[in-house]
Design an enzyme around this catalytic site. Sequence first.
Site, mmCIF file in Angstrom:
data_model
loop_
_atom_site.group_PDB
_atom_site.id
_atom_site.type_symbol
_atom_site.label_atom_id
_atom_site.label_comp_id
_atom_site.label_asym_id
_atom_site.label_seq_id
_atom_site.Cartn_x
_atom_site.Cartn_y
_atom_site.Cartn_z
ATOM 1 N N GLU A 35 24.952 2.497 -18.783
ATOM 2 C CA GLU A 35 24.229 1.076 -18.297
ATOM 3 C C GLU A 35 23.264 0.200 -19.388
ATOM 4 O OE1 GLU A 35 24.122 -0.458 -14.766
ATOM 5 O OE2 GLU A 35 25.322 0.637 -15.000
ATOM 6 N N GLY A 36 23.158 1.463 -20.093
ATOM 7 C CA GLY A 36 22.637 0.399 -21.357
ATOM 8 C C GLY A 36 23.241 -0.407 -22.465
ATOM 9 N N HIS A 37 24.634 0.188 -22.676
ATOM 10 C CA HIS A 37 25.561 -0.651 -23.458
ATOM 11 C C HIS A 37 26.239 -1.725 -21.847
ATOM 12 C CE1 HIS A 37 25.787 3.603 -25.163
ATOM 13 N NE2 HIS A 37 26.195 2.894 -26.307
ATOM 14 N N GLY A 147 20.521 -3.271 -28.272
ATOM 15 C CA GLY A 147 19.323 -3.237 -27.425
ATOM 16 C C GLY A 147 18.124 -2.269 -28.332
ATOM 17 N N ASP A 150 16.726 0.801 -30.409
ATOM 18 C CA ASP A 150 16.795 0.864 -31.271
ATOM 19 C C ASP A 150 16.193 -0.612 -32.369
ATOM 20 O OD1 ASP A 150 19.253 3.169 -32.012
ATOM 21 O OD2 ASP A 150 19.899 1.841 -30.074
HETATM 22 P P1 AMP Z 1 25.201 2.784 -30.121
HETATM 23 O O1 AMP Z 1 25.987 3.323 -28.624
HETATM 24 O O2 AMP Z 1 23.760 4.718 -29.181
HETATM 25 O O3 AMP Z 1 25.602 2.733 -31.224
HETATM 26 O O4 AMP Z 1 24.309 1.891 -28.955
HETATM 27 C C1 AMP Z 1 25.025 0.875 -29.102
HETATM 28 C C2 AMP Z 1 24.518 -0.358 -28.598
HETATM 29 O O5 AMP Z 1 23.360 -0.201 -26.937
HETATM 30 C C3 AMP Z 1 22.844 -0.630 -29.281
HETATM 31 O O6 AMP Z 1 22.172 -2.154 -29.646
HETATM 32 C C4 AMP Z 1 21.801 0.482 -28.663
HETATM 33 O O7 AMP Z 1 21.128 -0.214 -29.081
HETATM 34 C C5 AMP Z 1 22.003 -0.488 -27.610
HETATM 35 N N1 AMP Z 1 21.547 1.297 -26.355
HETATM 36 C C6 AMP Z 1 21.870 1.992 -26.521
HETATM 37 N N2 AMP Z 1 21.353 2.723 -25.484
HETATM 38 C C7 AMP Z 1 20.447 1.686 -25.069
HETATM 39 C C8 AMP Z 1 19.236 1.735 -23.630
HETATM 40 N N3 AMP Z 1 18.896 3.000 -22.394
HETATM 41 N N4 AMP Z 1 19.223 0.661 -23.547
HETATM 42 C C9 AMP Z 1 19.710 -0.962 -23.987
HETATM 43 N N5 AMP Z 1 19.908 -1.099 -24.687
HETATM 44 C C10 AMP Z 1 20.791 0.115 -25.393
#
Ligand code: AMP
Length: 283
Positions: A35-37, A147, A150
């Site tokens: 859900e964050g993505h 997000g 990071d």
């Molecule tokens: P990642 O797949 O971990 O490289 O994350 C891809 C993007 O999703 C990055 O910009 C992260 O900051 C964002 N992201 C990861 N986890 C979350 C979260 N819990 N809430 C919001 N954005 C997130």
Amino acid sequence: MKTFTKISEMRAAVLEARKKGLSIGLVPTMGYLHEGHLSLVRESVKKTDCTVVSIFVNPSQFRPNEDIAEYPRDIDHDVRILGKEGVTFVFIPEVEEMYPPGYKTYVEVTELQDKLCGRSRPGHFKGVCTVVLKLFHVINADVAFFGQKDTQQAVILKKMIQDLDMTVRIEVLPIVREKNGLALSSRNTYLSPEQRKAALCLVRGLRKAGQMIEDGIRESARIIQQVKDVIRSEPLAEIDYVEIVDLESLDSIKRVDKECLIALAVFIGKVRLIDNVIFGYRE
Ligand code: AMP
């Protein structure tokens, strides 16, 4: 929704959209979407005409001791859920497509890359900047969505964009959490049920900091100490860092009397989790 694995095809598709006058939004991810993505994806779909989601587990941002082979992947699931979100293109290149044999070019944002997570993950942000710059070149987006989870990554990428005179805009969106406060992360899947409970010490620590600031306490050292005490009361947790820093320079600040970032990284067993909160933030 169309899926591409080749840079040339991805570039041609975006060019076609541009010719039609469509605005382009980019959401870079490493997949195993949660859900964050999806919060980033939804914002891009809302704000731009054509959303491109990239899925690429980028080897150059992993250290030799960090096992990239173990990073969770489920491309079929990712593509399936993106299909329901109004995404236009998904870019899923192979490693050889992004880093063909003989690849030699890397991008570094000096100083910022060595702070916070950069201290325990040297070379990590060099890998992040390199891959994101490549994605920016291929997709040529108007806006890219990242997000707050990071925050250091977003700060570094904004600096890279400024220093390299790029025109892409970055939007940073809030951390999506489980009901209990745990920040969503693809890495959470590594946690056993017991470790998952232990991982709540991160958000507990941040809440403690928030409470102290609300109570008028301003000395960073005192706040950091209390946050560390909260985390240390969890036997499965081992602190990597807890810091209070300026949001632009990422330098430690002594007093919490302006916009600042409280960031932490904590090992729960072998799993390194990060979380943060921004104080005094104004849109
Ligand atoms: P990642 O797949 O971990 O490289 O994350 C891809 C993007 O999703 C990055 O910009 C992260 O900051 C964002 N992201 C990861 N986890 C979350 C979260 N819990 N809430 C919001 N954005 C997130």
